[in-house]
Enzyme design. Structure first.
Site, PDB file in Angstrom:
ATOM      1  CB  SER A   1      -4.224  -5.489  -1.203  1.00 43.79           C
ATOM      2  OG  SER A   1      -5.364  -4.650  -1.149  1.00 43.79           O
TER       3      SER A   1
ATOM      4  CE1 TYR B   1      -5.948  -6.635  -6.272  1.00 38.89           C
ATOM      5  CE2 TYR B   1      -7.147  -5.398  -4.598  1.00 38.89           C
ATOM      6  CZ  TYR B   1      -5.967  -5.700  -5.247  1.00 38.89           C
ATOM      7  OH  TYR B   1      -4.801  -5.068  -4.878  1.00 38.89           O
TER       8      TYR B   1
HETATM    9  C1  8X3 Z   1      -5.855  -1.956  -3.340  1.00 40.58           C
HETATM   10  C2  8X3 Z   1      -6.730  -1.643  -2.179  1.00 40.58           C
HETATM   11  O1  8X3 Z   1      -9.120  -1.056  -1.515  1.00 40.58           O
HETATM   12  O2  8X3 Z   1      -8.630  -1.142  -3.896  1.00 40.58           O
HETATM   13  O3  8X3 Z   1      -5.103  -3.095  -3.171  1.00 40.58           O
HETATM   14  O4  8X3 Z   1      -8.794  -3.158  -2.637  1.00 40.58           O
HETATM   15  S1  8X3 Z   1      -8.379  -1.770  -2.600  1.00 40.58           S
END
Ligand code: 8X3
Length: 251
Positions: A136, A149
């Protein structure tokens, strides 16, 4: 149903029940791969396997024993798409839920590690293996509310970049595809605990976020380059997203 030759090269796709994983399974089947779909939801992967002439295998990538037994049941593996992952929550670091952080680390980092370790010997044995990591843009850039994340996807990125060095003398290429804003049925809804309105707000006014098919198309392109061509890292964003925080919105 797609007819795949029994001696077709085998591509394993994790997180194949929806979104980028399901789209990638379709793309690779169309490119002639026999696709092994691995995910937790049996009904979804069985339906997709029937559609594309693939094989469904119920798998939780965070369960190492299950991953090892999955690997033991595969005769050959030419391509592994490490796609299983996801986000939970969008809280500041100060108040983020440690259980969410743990779960994100478990799936994005440990799950990726388990499947990679378990299938690596077969990828090497293939003589021309392809290891794809779906990371990502969060693997490179911090943003407010993204802490857990972002930390986990940095981990996914580091697994890919470290392995590329460690496997330099092995017949396996290591490809990282890093998508930015992709609108799928589940990613943001899962992130916000099922809150459809919060999920929809992420894409509010954005002209054409990427789709799962856009990402799958890119993965399919990278995988089908000649075996000596290694697309190390490919960052993919919608035109409306110039950078993580710089998104053009019409409303
Ligand atoms: C997803 C992109 O911008 O939501 O992997 O982190 S973001």
């Amino acid at each position: 149903m797609t007819q795949t030759s029994p001696d077709a090269p085998v591509a394993v796709v994790t997180g194949a029940s929806s979104g980028i994983g399901a789209a990638t399974a379709r793309t690779l089947a169309a490119a002639g791969y026999r696709v092994v779909l691995a995910a937790r939801r049996a009904d979804r992967i069985e339906a997709l396997a029937a559609e594309i002439g693939g094989v469904a295998h119920v798998l939780d990538v965070t369960d190492r024993a299950a991953v090892d037994s999955f690997a033991a049941g595969l005769d050959r593996v030419d391509v592994l798409i490490n796609n299983a992952g996801g986000a939970l929550g969008a809280d500041p670091v100060a108040t983020g839920n440690p259980d969410d952080w743990q779960a994100m680390y478990d799936v994005n980092v440990m799950g990726t590690l388990h499947v990679t370790q378990a299938l690596l010997p077969k990828l090497i044995e293939s003589g021309a293996g392809t290891l794809v990591f779906v990371s990502s843009t969060a693997g490179f850039t911090a943003y407010e509310g993204g802490g857990g994340y972002v930390a986990a996807k940095h981990g996914t990125h580091v697994i890919a970049s470290t392995l590329r060095l460690e496997l330099f003398d092995k017949p396996v290429r290591v490809i990282e595809i890093a998508p930015g804003m992709v609108r799928t049925d589940e990613f943001s809804v899962n992130r916000f605990g099922g809150d459809e309105a919060k999920a929809a707000a992420i894409y509010q006014g954005v002209d054409e976020p990427l789709t799962a098919d856009d990402v799958a198309d890119t993965i399919g392109w990278a995988v089908t380059r000649p075996a000596h061509v290694n697309v190390d890292l490919l960052v993919l964003r919608p035109r409306a997203q110039a950078a993580q925080h710089k998104v053009y919105r019409t409303s």
